[in-house]
Design a protein around this motif. Structure first.
Motif, PDB file in Angstrom:
ATOM      1  N   PHE A  67       0.837  -1.193   0.000  1.00 47.73           N
ATOM      2  CA  PHE A  67       0.000   0.000   0.000  1.00 47.73           C
ATOM      3  C   PHE A  67       0.875   1.248   0.000  1.00 47.73           C
ATOM      4  CE2 PHE A  67      -3.992  -1.846   2.327  1.00 47.73           C
ATOM      5  CZ  PHE A  67      -4.010  -2.905   1.421  1.00 47.73           C
ATOM      6  N   THR A  68       0.372   2.302  -0.635  1.00 53.00           N
ATOM      7  CA  THR A  68       1.071   3.586  -0.643  1.00 53.00           C
ATOM      8  C   THR A  68       0.079   4.704  -0.373  1.00 53.00           C
ATOM      9  OG1 THR A  68       2.673   2.773  -2.277  1.00 53.00           O
ATOM     10  CG2 THR A  68       2.517   5.160  -1.971  1.00 53.00           C
ATOM     11  N   ILE A  69       0.377   5.513   0.620  1.00 48.77           N
ATOM     12  CA  ILE A  69      -0.453   6.675   0.928  1.00 48.77           C
ATOM     13  C   ILE A  69       0.193   7.911   0.325  1.00 48.77           C
ATOM     14  CG2 ILE A  69       0.666   7.085   3.168  1.00 48.77           C
ATOM     15  CD1 ILE A  69      -2.096   7.997   4.199  1.00 48.77           C
ATOM     16  N   SER A  70      -0.632   8.805  -0.200  1.00 48.20           N
ATOM     17  CA  SER A  70      -0.130  10.053  -0.768  1.00 48.20           C
ATOM     18  C   SER A  70      -1.211  11.110  -0.611  1.00 48.20           C
ATOM     19  CB  SER A  70       0.245   9.875  -2.239  1.00 48.20           C
ATOM     20  OG  SER A  70      -0.890   9.497  -3.004  1.00 48.20           O
ATOM     21  N   ARG A  71      -0.840  12.354  -0.881  1.00 44.89           N
ATOM     22  CA  ARG A  71      -1.828  13.421  -0.763  1.00 44.89           C
ATOM     23  C   ARG A  71      -1.551  14.512  -1.775  1.00 44.89           C
ATOM     24  NH1 ARG A  71      -1.609  15.478   5.168  1.00 44.89           N
ATOM     25  NH2 ARG A  71      -3.162  16.965   4.386  1.00 44.89           N
TER      26      ARG A  71
END
Length: 123
Positions: A67-71
């Motif tokens: 999983f990869t979180i970004s904004r």
């Protein structure tokens, strides 16, 4: 502050999904953001978090490397890219806005919670 998560659905094992969380206020760009999930009969658990600038991230061991979180603060949106999904990833996923600007793994560190989006991974 209202948070709206979207992007859930039904995928086969090994598939991918990208969740999005849109906030209603620009001030969310000053807050850390996180994703949590809750499977049937289980407690809500931490998945991933990102600080206000997007430079610092944190992941649960169970999703590291997948999983990869970004904004994108200009769009008031936080993303969770989920790859190599497993049946045990099946849960309702929630996005949350933190009390601080940091990337926190503690549910107590979050003030704002959105409605969840259901992710189902078939075996």
């Amino acid at each position: 502050v209202q948070l709206q998560a979207s992007g859930g659905g039904l995928v086969p094992t090994g598939g991918s999904l990208r969740l999005s969380c849109t906030t209603s206020r620009r001030t969310s760009s000053n807050n850390g953001m996180g994703w949590f999930r809750q499977a049937p009969g289980k407690e809500r658990e931490f998945v991933a978090a990102i600080n206000w600038r997007g430079a610092d991230t944190s992941y649960a061991d169970s999703v590291k490397g997948r999983f990869t979180i970004s904004r994108d603060n200009a769009k008031n949106t936080v993303y969770l890219q989920m790859n190599s999904l497993k049946p045990e990833d099946t849960a309702v996923y929630y996005c949350a806005g933190a009390l601080s600007s940091a990337a926190s793994a503690n549910t107590r560190g979050y003030r704002y919670w959105g409605r969840g989006t259901l992710v189902t991974v078939s075996s």
